[in-house]
Scaffold this motif. Structure first.
Motif, mmCIF file in Angstrom:
data_model
loop_
_atom_site.group_PDB
_atom_site.id
_atom_site.type_symbol
_atom_site.label_atom_id
_atom_site.label_comp_id
_atom_site.label_asym_id
_atom_site.label_seq_id
_atom_site.Cartn_x
_atom_site.Cartn_y
_atom_site.Cartn_z
ATOM 1 N N HIS A 2 0.850 -1.184 0.000
ATOM 2 C CA HIS A 2 0.000 0.000 0.000
ATOM 3 C C HIS A 2 0.891 1.241 0.000
ATOM 4 O O HIS A 2 1.750 1.396 0.877
ATOM 5 C CB HIS A 2 -0.904 -0.010 1.235
ATOM 6 C CG HIS A 2 -1.769 1.189 1.335
ATOM 7 N ND1 HIS A 2 -2.826 1.397 0.490
ATOM 8 C CD2 HIS A 2 -1.717 2.260 2.160
ATOM 9 C CE1 HIS A 2 -3.399 2.548 0.804
ATOM 10 N NE2 HIS A 2 -2.738 3.083 1.818
ATOM 11 N N ILE A 21 10.358 -4.285 -9.939
ATOM 12 C CA ILE A 21 9.460 -5.240 -9.303
ATOM 13 C C ILE A 21 9.360 -6.476 -10.188
ATOM 14 O O ILE A 21 9.001 -6.367 -11.363
ATOM 15 C CB ILE A 21 8.048 -4.628 -9.111
ATOM 16 C CG1 ILE A 21 8.120 -3.382 -8.248
ATOM 17 C CG2 ILE A 21 7.092 -5.663 -8.521
ATOM 18 C CD1 ILE A 21 6.820 -2.604 -8.181
ATOM 19 N N ALA A 23 7.432 -9.362 -11.512
ATOM 20 C CA ALA A 23 5.988 -9.592 -11.572
ATOM 21 C C ALA A 23 5.645 -10.485 -12.759
ATOM 22 O O ALA A 23 6.238 -10.358 -13.832
ATOM 23 C CB ALA A 23 5.253 -8.257 -11.703
ATOM 24 N N GLU A 27 0.333 -10.148 -12.566
ATOM 25 C CA GLU A 27 0.721 -9.166 -11.546
ATOM 26 C C GLU A 27 0.976 -7.790 -12.142
ATOM 27 O O GLU A 27 0.704 -6.766 -11.508
ATOM 28 C CB GLU A 27 1.949 -9.659 -10.783
ATOM 29 C CG GLU A 27 1.662 -10.837 -9.875
ATOM 30 C CD GLU A 27 2.910 -11.497 -9.317
ATOM 31 O OE1 GLU A 27 2.787 -12.165 -8.285
ATOM 32 O OE2 GLU A 27 3.998 -11.351 -9.918
ATOM 33 N N GLN A 28 1.470 -7.728 -13.372
ATOM 34 C CA GLN A 28 1.678 -6.437 -14.028
ATOM 35 C C GLN A 28 0.348 -5.716 -14.217
ATOM 36 O O GLN A 28 0.238 -4.515 -13.957
ATOM 37 C CB GLN A 28 2.378 -6.629 -15.370
ATOM 38 C CG GLN A 28 3.815 -7.063 -15.231
ATOM 39 C CD GLN A 28 4.462 -7.394 -16.558
ATOM 40 O OE1 GLN A 28 3.902 -7.159 -17.625
ATOM 41 N NE2 GLN A 28 5.652 -7.977 -16.502
ATOM 42 N N TRP A 31 -0.817 -4.457 -10.821
ATOM 43 C CA TRP A 31 -0.094 -3.241 -10.435
ATOM 44 C C TRP A 31 -0.626 -2.010 -11.166
ATOM 45 O O TRP A 31 -0.807 -0.950 -10.560
ATOM 46 C CB TRP A 31 1.410 -3.400 -10.694
ATOM 47 C CG TRP A 31 2.131 -4.034 -9.556
ATOM 48 C CD1 TRP A 31 2.566 -5.328 -9.479
ATOM 49 C CD2 TRP A 31 2.499 -3.427 -8.326
ATOM 50 N NE1 TRP A 31 3.172 -5.549 -8.273
ATOM 51 C CE2 TRP A 31 3.152 -4.409 -7.539
ATOM 52 C CE3 TRP A 31 2.343 -2.163 -7.801
ATOM 53 C CZ2 TRP A 31 3.639 -4.144 -6.267
ATOM 54 C CZ3 TRP A 31 2.841 -1.901 -6.528
ATOM 55 C CH2 TRP A 31 3.473 -2.883 -5.784
ATOM 56 N N LYS A 34 -3.852 -1.033 -9.612
ATOM 57 C CA LYS A 34 -3.651 -0.432 -8.294
ATOM 58 C C LYS A 34 -3.081 0.983 -8.391
ATOM 59 O O LYS A 34 -3.473 1.864 -7.632
ATOM 60 C CB LYS A 34 -2.739 -1.308 -7.440
ATOM 61 C CG LYS A 34 -3.430 -2.555 -6.934
ATOM 62 C CD LYS A 34 -2.516 -3.347 -6.028
ATOM 63 C CE LYS A 34 -3.254 -4.493 -5.397
ATOM 64 N NZ LYS A 34 -2.472 -5.187 -4.383
ATOM 65 N N VAL A 35 -2.163 1.190 -9.312
ATOM 66 C CA VAL A 35 -1.607 2.539 -9.478
ATOM 67 C C VAL A 35 -2.697 3.494 -9.959
ATOM 68 O O VAL A 35 -2.805 4.618 -9.464
ATOM 69 C CB VAL A 35 -0.397 2.529 -10.445
ATOM 70 C CG1 VAL A 35 -0.007 3.943 -10.837
ATOM 71 C CG2 VAL A 35 0.786 1.814 -9.797
ATOM 72 N N GLN A 48 -9.727 -5.948 -3.542
ATOM 73 C CA GLN A 48 -8.635 -6.756 -4.076
ATOM 74 C C GLN A 48 -9.106 -7.791 -5.103
ATOM 75 O O GLN A 48 -8.531 -7.914 -6.175
ATOM 76 C CB GLN A 48 -7.875 -7.445 -2.935
ATOM 77 C CG GLN A 48 -6.698 -8.280 -3.403
ATOM 78 C CD GLN A 48 -5.606 -7.484 -4.098
ATOM 79 O OE1 GLN A 48 -5.400 -6.312 -3.808
ATOM 80 N NE2 GLN A 48 -4.905 -8.117 -5.023
ATOM 81 N N GLU A 52 -8.198 -8.153 -9.093
ATOM 82 C CA GLU A 52 -7.615 -9.361 -9.681
ATOM 83 C C GLU A 52 -8.423 -9.865 -10.870
ATOM 84 O O GLU A 52 -7.861 -10.215 -11.911
ATOM 85 C CB GLU A 52 -7.500 -10.457 -8.609
ATOM 86 C CG GLU A 52 -6.473 -10.139 -7.552
ATOM 87 C CD GLU A 52 -6.535 -11.066 -6.352
ATOM 88 O OE1 GLU A 52 -7.391 -11.983 -6.320
ATOM 89 O OE2 GLU A 52 -5.715 -10.882 -5.428
ATOM 90 N N SER A 123 6.298 -0.955 -17.632
ATOM 91 C CA SER A 123 6.745 0.103 -16.713
ATOM 92 C C SER A 123 5.638 1.119 -16.522
ATOM 93 O O SER A 123 4.762 1.292 -17.370
ATOM 94 C CB SER A 123 8.006 0.786 -17.257
ATOM 95 O OG SER A 123 7.705 1.475 -18.444
#
Length: 129
Positions: A2, A21, A23, A27-28, A31, A34-35, A48, A52, A123
Motif C-alpha cells: 500500500h 518489481i 511480476a 501481476e503487471q 499493479w 492499483k496505481v 482486491q 484481480e 513500466s
C-alpha cells in the motif's frame, strides 16, 4: 503493498526513484490497476478480488486483441475463460459473477465486453506536476 499519497509527495520532494518489481504477466495488470486506483475513479473503489478479476480479464483480452474487439471480447468472456479465472484465483463461479456485477456498476465491463481496457505495459512512470 500500500502506497500512501503522503509517501508519494515525500518522494517527489526528496528524489527520483526507480523501483524494479518482479511480476508475472497477471501481476503487471494488477499493479497497473492499483496505481490507477491511487488517483482515478472507479479504480480507487475496487476491492482486491475485483482488481484481480479485472486484471485477469484485461490480460486475456490483450492476448486476443489482434483478432479485433468483438472476437477478443467473445474469447475473454467465454465459459472456458471464466472457469480458468475462477481456477487461477481460487474463487467460485458465483463469486466471479458477483464480481462482474460490481465491475459493471463501476462501468469497467459491460455485458460480455471490457468497457475500459488496460494495455500491456512493463513500466509505469509517474510525473508530479
Amino acid at each position: 503493498m500500500h502506497i500512501t499519497y503522503e509517501f508519494l509527495l515525500y518522494l517527489q520532494k526528496q528524489f527520483v526513484m526507480r523501483i524494479g518489481i518482479k511480476a508475472t504477466e497477471l501481476e503487471q495488470y494488477i499493479w497497473v490497476t492499483k496505481v490507477l486506483g491511487l488517483f482515478k475513479a472507479p479504480f480507487n473503489q475496487l476491492r482486491q478480488r475485483e482488481i484481480e478479476v479485472y486484471a485477469y480479464l484485461n490480460m486475456v483480452y490483450n492476448r486476443y486483441a489482434s483478432l479485433g474487439d468483438k472476437e477478443a471480447n467473445t474469447l475473454t468472456f467465454n465459459k472456458g475463460t471464466k472457469k480458468e479465472i475462477c481456477d487461477q484465483l481460487g474463487i467460485t463461479i458465483e463469486n466471479f459473477y458477483n464480481i462482474l456485477v460490481t465491475l459493471r456498476k463501476h462501468g469497467l465491463v459491460g455485458e460480455d465486453e471490457l468497457k475500459i481496457k488496460l494495455k500491456p505495459t512493463t513500466s509505469i512512470n509517474i510525473d508530479f506536476k
